[in-house]
Design an enzyme around this catalytic site. Structure first.
Site, PDB file in Angstrom:
ATOM      1  CB  SER A 138      -0.898   0.000   1.240  1.00 44.78           C
ATOM      2  OG  SER A 138      -0.104   0.304   2.375  1.00 44.78           O
ATOM      3  CE  LYS A 139      -2.489   6.624  -2.091  1.00 45.17           C
ATOM      4  NZ  LYS A 139      -3.835   6.717  -1.546  1.00 45.17           N
ATOM      5  NE  ARG A 140       0.565   0.321   6.091  1.00 42.48           N
ATOM      6  CZ  ARG A 140       1.377  -0.696   6.330  1.00 42.48           C
ATOM      7  NH1 ARG A 140       2.491  -0.526   6.977  1.00 42.48           N
ATOM      8  NH2 ARG A 140       1.061  -1.919   5.934  1.00 42.48           N
ATOM      9  CG  HIS A 141       4.582  -1.187   1.880  1.00 42.50           C
ATOM     10  ND1 HIS A 141       3.242  -1.490   1.943  1.00 42.50           N
ATOM     11  CD2 HIS A 141       5.173  -1.899   2.869  1.00 42.50           C
ATOM     12  CE1 HIS A 141       3.039  -2.370   2.909  1.00 42.50           C
ATOM     13  NE2 HIS A 141       4.188  -2.625   3.487  1.00 42.50           N
ATOM     14  N   GLY A 142       5.541   3.254   0.192  1.00 40.50           N
ATOM     15  CA  GLY A 142       6.163   4.127  -0.811  1.00 40.50           C
ATOM     16  C   GLY A 142       5.320   4.127  -2.063  1.00 40.50           C
TER      17      GLY A 142
END
Ligand code: GLU
Length: 500
Positions: free
Chosen positions: A253-257
């Protein structure tokens, strides 16, 4: 396989194309190309509240950028047009009428409150929250009468009383007990058909032979299987691709970049690197550890049987490794064109589009020197920043630099070097630089680091960086090379950073 396969990529234009969707598109494309079949692009925009034309445009731009052109779909058209679901509502309506007529579907007059109460009761008794089937038994005449009288209704499919089975090329035989499905809604009381219904009607009418998609759709598949059965249509093969995880093994997800294809493009990842990387996210070639594949090579090698059911972990290091490989391979003019907007974005090289050929030749040299040091093009402005000038005070204050400059020998070296530079108008070439450094060495007795580090700090602001042989030509006008106006020469650098 006797018939040529027909596959589709069916994005919903409710957001940007992300890694998972791009991999789905790529696997469909490769599967079709490998077997000489057709790749269809269908836009699933029946969710009118969330679908946007700009997302459709961006999706199309991303697919084109990746090199995954379609044989049928928006802009190309084909025998099963239209390829946008919002333009196919009449088709769905006709099919709903057929199902109602044949008794495969029925009108459900339950109100939202009734359904909510049912769900609440099921939850309280720890039962599965499936539809009770209250409207299943309403006779055809009564159903038609109530509809005509204006009573709101949804249309539900009559789920058969046998388990729902399908074959999955990644997972093998899959079976869902029919009780877990209940009678799914096909058309809402608003008149809008739902995803499971329209996807099935379209896949069947578009003669899709293989449904290749993310495994987030696996729980939808039994409902779709029931719809195929209700129409008496042949089931396609399915292939559900494993989830993509981040390095912490949570769903990517966006959390991973960055995960959107457009973000990778903006960072300066080359499309061939991303395609190669996406291919490896869940697939590997027969009997080998090979990892570098062009789109043509992938087309030759790709087999759905070699797609793994276990989740793939997104690995930035590998993507960067591939990007460095492709940056090295890429045509220099192409890389220059892709690279300069990153400089412009950082306020460097303004108006470079209109620069003369000597300045462009200088830029080519700059890139040749620094490209091997970056994994994505957007790192270039930072890596090359000192070429365009640097903050003198900060360079002096930097602890490691300060330790070098503090010594008496460093000050002597800098003063002697400046004197050499001032003593002649000769062009500053790597050869000339060597001569000066040898003279400074003889005059000051400094050698090695003690000799080179002070000079490097004065010229670049840092005690480490590319070899002087390669760096000096970047700071100087030369045959066929012109410095952009704001790039200081060696002489200017020496005057700006005097010995103390
Ligand atoms: N429109 C669906 C999605 O974007 C496609 C699902 C499918 O491939 O069947 O998730």
């Amino acid at each position: 396989m006797s018939e040529k396969p027909r596959v589709r990529f069916a994005p919903s234009p409710t957001g940007y194309l992300h890694v998972g969707g791009a991999r789905t598109a790529l696997y469909n494309w490769l599967f079709a190309r490998h077997l000489g079949g057709k790749f269809v692009l269908r836009i699933e925009d029946t969710d009118v509240d969330r679908s946007e034309a700009r997302h459709e445009r961006a999706l199309i731009e991303d697919l084109v950028w990746l090199g995954l052109e379609w044989d049928e779909g928006p802009g190309v058209e084909g025998p099963h047009a239209p390829y946008r679901q919002s333009e196919r509502l009449g088709i769905y309506r006709e099919h709903t009428e057929r199902l109602l007529r044949e008794g495969q579907a029925y009108r459900c007059f339950c109100t939202a409150e009734q359904l909510e109460a049912e769900r609440g009761a099921a939850a309280a008794e720890h039962r599965a929250q499936v539809y009770s089937g209250r409207c299943r038994g309403i006779g055809a005449a009564e159903s038609a009468r109530r509809a005509e009288a204006g009573e709101a209704f949804a249309v539900r499919l009559r789920i058969p009383d046998h388990p729902l089975r399908f074959h999955d090329l990644v997972r093998g035989a899959v079976e869902f007990p029919n009780e877990t499905v209940s009678d799914p809604i096909l058309v809402r009381s608003s008149g809008m058909p739902v995803y499971n219904y329209v996807v099935t009607v379209d896949d069947a009418l578009m003669e899709i032979t293989h449904v290749i998609r993310g495994d987030d759709h696996i729980s939808n598949t039994p409902k779709q299987v029931a719809i195929y059965e209700a129409f008496g249509w042949k089931l396609p093969e399915f292939a559900h691709l494993s989830t993509i995880l981040g390095s912490d093994r949570e769903k990517l997800s966006k959390r991973h970049g960055a995960t959107a294809v457009g973000s990778f493009r903006e960072m300066g990842i080359l499309p061939e690197a991303l395609v190669n990387y996406l291919a490896l996210l869940g697939w590997g070639a027969e009997g080998g550890t090979r990892e570098i594949f062009s789109l043509e090579e992938l087309t030759r090698e790709f087999r759905l049987e070699r797609v793994t059911a276990s989740p793939a972990v997104f690995d930035w290091e590998k993507l960067h490794w591939l990007n460095r490989h492709y940056l090295k391979q890429a045509d220099a003019a192409r890389v220059e064109e892709l690279a300069w907007p990153h400089f412009a974005g950082a306020g460097l090289l303004p108006g470079f589009e209109a620069a003369n050929s000597e300045t462009k030749a200088w830029f080519a040299k700059l890139l040749a020197l620094f490209l091997p040091a970056v994994s994505q093009l957007d790192e270039l402005p930072k890596k090359t920043g000192f070429v365009f000038g640097f903050d003198l005070a900060a360079a002096r204050e930097n602890e490691e630099n300060a330790a070098v400059l503090r010594s008496e020998s460093a000050q002597k070296v800098l003063a002697a070097f400046a004197a050499k530079v001032r003593a002649t108008d000769a062009p500053v070439t790597p050869e000339q630089f060597k001569v000066w450094m040898n003279e400074v060495k003889a005059e000051t007795d400094a050698k090695g680091k003690d000799l080179f580090h002070p000079v490097r700090i004065a010229l670049t602001g840092s005690h480490s960086g590319p070899e002087f042989d390669k760096l000096i030509p970047i700071f100087e006008e030369g045959s066929g090379l012109a410095l952009p106006a704001h790039v200081p020469s060696v002489r200017e650098r020496v005057e700006r950073f005097p010995a103390e």
